[in-house]
Design an enzyme around this catalytic site. Structure first.
Site, mmCIF file in Angstrom:
data_model
loop_
_atom_site.group_PDB
_atom_site.id
_atom_site.type_symbol
_atom_site.label_atom_id
_atom_site.label_comp_id
_atom_site.label_asym_id
_atom_site.label_seq_id
_atom_site.Cartn_x
_atom_site.Cartn_y
_atom_site.Cartn_z
ATOM 1 N N HIS A 96 0.857 -0.941 0.179
ATOM 2 C CA HIS A 96 0.052 -0.005 -0.242
ATOM 3 C C HIS A 96 0.980 1.247 -0.004
ATOM 4 O O HIS A 96 1.710 1.442 1.129
ATOM 5 C CB HIS A 96 -0.805 0.022 1.295
ATOM 6 C CG HIS A 96 -1.770 0.998 1.307
ATOM 7 N ND1 HIS A 96 -3.304 1.113 1.806
ATOM 8 C CD2 HIS A 96 -1.635 2.353 1.213
ATOM 9 C CE1 HIS A 96 -3.854 2.013 1.916
ATOM 10 N NE2 HIS A 96 -3.099 2.971 1.461
ATOM 11 N N HIS A 98 3.506 4.259 0.473
ATOM 12 C CA HIS A 98 3.685 5.058 1.420
ATOM 13 C C HIS A 98 4.914 5.952 1.188
ATOM 14 O O HIS A 98 5.776 5.183 0.696
ATOM 15 C CB HIS A 98 3.633 4.193 2.902
ATOM 16 C CG HIS A 98 4.416 2.878 2.669
ATOM 17 N ND1 HIS A 98 4.130 1.791 2.132
ATOM 18 C CD2 HIS A 98 5.593 2.621 3.355
ATOM 19 C CE1 HIS A 98 5.068 1.027 2.184
ATOM 20 N NE2 HIS A 98 6.090 1.522 2.951
HETATM 21 P P1 AMP Z 1 8.325 -0.513 3.234
HETATM 22 O O1 AMP Z 1 9.326 -1.709 3.550
HETATM 23 O O2 AMP Z 1 8.861 0.504 2.609
HETATM 24 O O3 AMP Z 1 7.254 -1.427 2.654
HETATM 25 O O4 AMP Z 1 7.989 -0.124 4.730
HETATM 26 C C1 AMP Z 1 6.873 -0.707 5.441
HETATM 27 C C2 AMP Z 1 7.077 -0.093 6.964
HETATM 28 O O5 AMP Z 1 5.816 -0.253 7.638
HETATM 29 C C3 AMP Z 1 8.228 -0.711 7.634
HETATM 30 O O6 AMP Z 1 9.068 0.490 7.939
HETATM 31 C C4 AMP Z 1 7.424 -1.104 8.814
HETATM 32 O O7 AMP Z 1 8.204 -0.962 10.004
HETATM 33 C C5 AMP Z 1 6.147 -0.398 8.553
HETATM 34 N N1 AMP Z 1 4.929 -0.720 9.514
HETATM 35 C C6 AMP Z 1 4.364 -2.054 9.363
HETATM 36 N N2 AMP Z 1 3.454 -2.353 10.051
HETATM 37 C C7 AMP Z 1 3.259 -1.434 10.834
HETATM 38 C C8 AMP Z 1 2.340 -0.842 11.775
HETATM 39 N N3 AMP Z 1 1.289 -1.703 12.302
HETATM 40 N N4 AMP Z 1 2.256 0.418 12.096
HETATM 41 C C9 AMP Z 1 3.402 1.187 11.832
HETATM 42 N N5 AMP Z 1 4.434 0.887 10.857
HETATM 43 C C10 AMP Z 1 4.314 -0.396 10.377
#
Ligand code: AMP
Length: 112
Positions: A96, A98
């Site tokens: 998703h 971000h």
């Molecule tokens: P990416 O690797 O760029 O897809 O980043 C995904 C990010 O989402 C990682 O830095 C995770 O630590 C973060 N993440 C996953 N689950 C959660 C959550 N429930 N709340 C906050 N951050 C999250």
């Protein structure tokens, strides 16, 4: 099922930093810096290619506006980095789109 859709809908708790009708910004659960906040459009797009292909600019603009709001809230006026990881080779783990806002320290020029 999408974890960031669930966070946007309030089904999973998060540490909210900024919210409007289109975007939610919340602290990363596994921070890599003193400030590590994620900016997420409330509408589901798989990745930045999906966003740039299928949004008329509304959500992209809202995300960039949220970057400014997070910068203000987190007092990052001296600078920060915005990162988008895209797909497998970009190490995207949540499908998703971000944007990571990384700050609160002096970052290296090195990207890898
Ligand atoms: P990416 O690797 O760029 O897809 O980043 C995904 C990010 O989402 C990682 O830095 C995770 O630590 C973060 N993440 C996953 N689950 C959660 C959550 N429930 N709340 C906050 N951050 C999250």
């Amino acid at each position: 099922m999408c974890i960031f859709c669930d966070i946007c809908e309030g089904k999973i708790p998060s540490k909210k930093v900024y919210e409007d009708d289109l975007v939610l910004a919340f602290d990363d659960i596994n921070p890599v810096a003193p400030v590590h906040t994620l900016v997420v459009p409330k509408k589901h797009f798989d990745d930045i290619i999906d966003l740039s292909s299928n949004d008329d600019g509304t959500y992209l603009k809202a995300c960039m506006n949220a970057v400014t709001k997070v910068c203000e809230e987190k007092k990052l006026e001296q600078g920060f980095r915005v990162i988008n990881n895209c797909r497998e080779n970009g190490a995207q783990s949540v499908m998703h789109v971000h944007f990571h806002i990384i700050g609160g320290l002096k970052l290296s020029e090195k990207m890898l």
